[in-house]
Design an enzyme around this catalytic site. Structure first.
Site, short mmCIF file in Angstrom:
data_model
loop_
_atom_site.label_atom_id
_atom_site.label_comp_id
_atom_site.label_asym_id
_atom_site.label_seq_id
_atom_site.Cartn_x
_atom_site.Cartn_y
_atom_site.Cartn_z
CG ASP A 14 -0.47 -0.03 2.72
OD1 ASP A 14 0.68 -0.27 2.68
OD2 ASP A 14 -0.75 -0.07 3.02
N GLY A 69 -2.94 -7.77 13.90
CA GLY A 69 -3.18 -7.68 12.45
C GLY A 69 -4.42 -8.03 12.14
CB SER A 104 -7.90 -3.24 16.83
OG SER A 104 -6.30 -3.20 17.75
CB SER A 105 -5.19 1.47 15.38
OG SER A 105 -4.33 0.60 14.63
CD GLU A 125 -2.80 4.47 12.43
OE1 GLU A 125 -1.61 4.13 12.75
OE2 GLU A 125 -3.50 4.69 13.63
CG ASP A 144 -4.60 -1.58 7.85
OD1 ASP A 144 -4.68 -1.77 7.01
OD2 ASP A 144 -3.77 -1.03 8.86
#
Length: 386
Positions: free
Chosen positions: A40, A128, A131-132, A164, A176
């Site tokens: 990514d 992995g 969750s964040s 992030e 994500d």
């Protein structure tokens, strides 16, 4: 983390905690990356999907700049902050993610008020499964609506990435958030990370007699540590030496030439990204023509590349993958940023219990912490619940 499945219960607890009803409850899912790891931020291709494990936030805006936050999972008390004091790196633990989102929106000149927030999540932390980002996407969905900002999904993706990268200090890409914000039930998200173009690709394992098992090794990882950053730096170095904007622009046919220009470590990192991009494209093609039962070899090859070239696996992940394959899985790989977290195993329904039992036994025999093993299916993206 554990989730309160009844939205009304979460809203009632919010009122109990903060003395007033929330303005609403929003939900955003974690994600599993089917294939396409560390491509990514190299402006390449990924194929994740939103999963049926989510973060929920009950949120109410305030008439001042104060933020008060509480989570339902144990060991965390009320967190308080002031939006006027936010700067990158401030906050601790899970609170960094809502605060980072507020900071990123303010940086876009959006008038973000203070807010009260109650968080509830069943996305395993450190596994992995992002969750964040599930927390960030739930919060940004709420604030985008309540402030009237009206940002499109593509802008929400970039704002959470900014939170992030700069606020939290994790040099992650856009995969994500894109899966969490743009996912759909029964679909994988084929994402071009250069221009955010998305195509939804049907991924219905069940209709093919398969389940996708997630094996959480319980080896915790963090994207804000040095391993992730060093891999990204190697990729950027490789792109610079090869004279391209990003490794997305290097085809498999250039790998032989690259081997004469790059040092051994950089070459291995570049080879993973280039071949992984190719595997994503192959997987999308195979899913369209033949369905999920035919992608096993691509999943296997992805894991070998991450283990040997990108060197982001660990003994627990390798054991989970190898044991799954030896006991009936048609394909398996680690998923996520690496250095711990989870593996996925695409498994015939009739072999599911055998794979589960064998992995648990193998971890016990090796003296590892018992893994959590569960199934996931492609689920809807972020949305308001109440």
């Amino acid at each position: 983390m554990s989730t309160t499945t009844d939205t009304s219960v979460l809203a009632a607890r919010f009122q109990e905690t903060f003395g007033a009803a929330p303005d609403g409850v929003w939900q955003a899912p974690g994600r599993v990356n089917l294939i396409g790891e560390h491509t990514d931020y190299n402006e390449g291709f990924v194929l994740p999907f939103a999963i049926d494990k989510t973060a929920k936030v009950a949120l109410r805006v305030r008439d001042d700049s104060r933020v008060r936050m509480l989570s339902t999972f144990g060991g965390h008390g009320l967190v308080e902050a002031d939006l006027s004091d936010l700067e990158p790196g401030s906050g601790e633990g899970w609170s960094r993610y809502p605060l980072g989102v507020a900071w990123a929106l303010k940086e876009r000149d959006i008038d973000v008020p203070g807010f009260d927030l109650l968080l509830d999540s069943d996305v395993p932390s450190g596994a992995g499964l992002s969750s964040s980002h599930a927390i960030e996407c739930a919060v940004i969905s709420a604030l985008n609506e309540l402030t009237g900002a009206g940002l499109a999904a593509e802008d929400l993706v970039l704002a959470t990435q900014r939170a992030e990268n700069v606020y939290v200090g994790a040099p992650t890409g856009i995969m994500d958030q894109s899966a969490s914000l743009r996912g759909a039930k029964g679909q994988a998200v084929f994402l071009d990370c250069r221009d955010q173009h998305v195509e939804l690709v049907p991924f219905d394992a069940e209709s093919s007699g398969l389940v996708l098992l997630v094996i959480d090794t319980k080896v915790s990882h963090s994207h804000a540590d040095g391993g992730y950053a060093s891999r990204r730096a190697s990729c950027e170095l490789g792109a610079e030496i090869l004279g391209v904007k990003a490794l997305r622009d290097v085809g498999v046919e250039r790998l032989e030439e690259a081997s004469g220009l790059l040092d051994e470590t950089t070459m291995k990192r570049v080879r993973h990204v280039v071949t992984e991009n190719d595997r994503v494209l192959q997987t999308v093609d195979v899913l369209g023509r033949q369905g999920p039962a035919s992608i096993g070899p691509l999943l296997d090859a992805s894991h070998v590349s991450m283990r040997d070239d990108f060197e982001i696996s660990c003994p627990e992940l390798d054991l989970a993958v190898d044991t799954s394959r030896a006991n009936g899985a048609i394909g398996a790989r680690m998923t996520g940023g690496g250095f711990g977290g989870s593996a996925i195993a695409l498994t015939p329904v009739g072999q599911e219990q055998q794979v589960r039992d064998a992995v648990v036994r193998s971890f016990a025999d090796a003296g590892y912490t018992a893994p959590d093993i569960f199934t996931v299916t492609p689920a809807a993206g972020a949305r308001r619940l109440a």
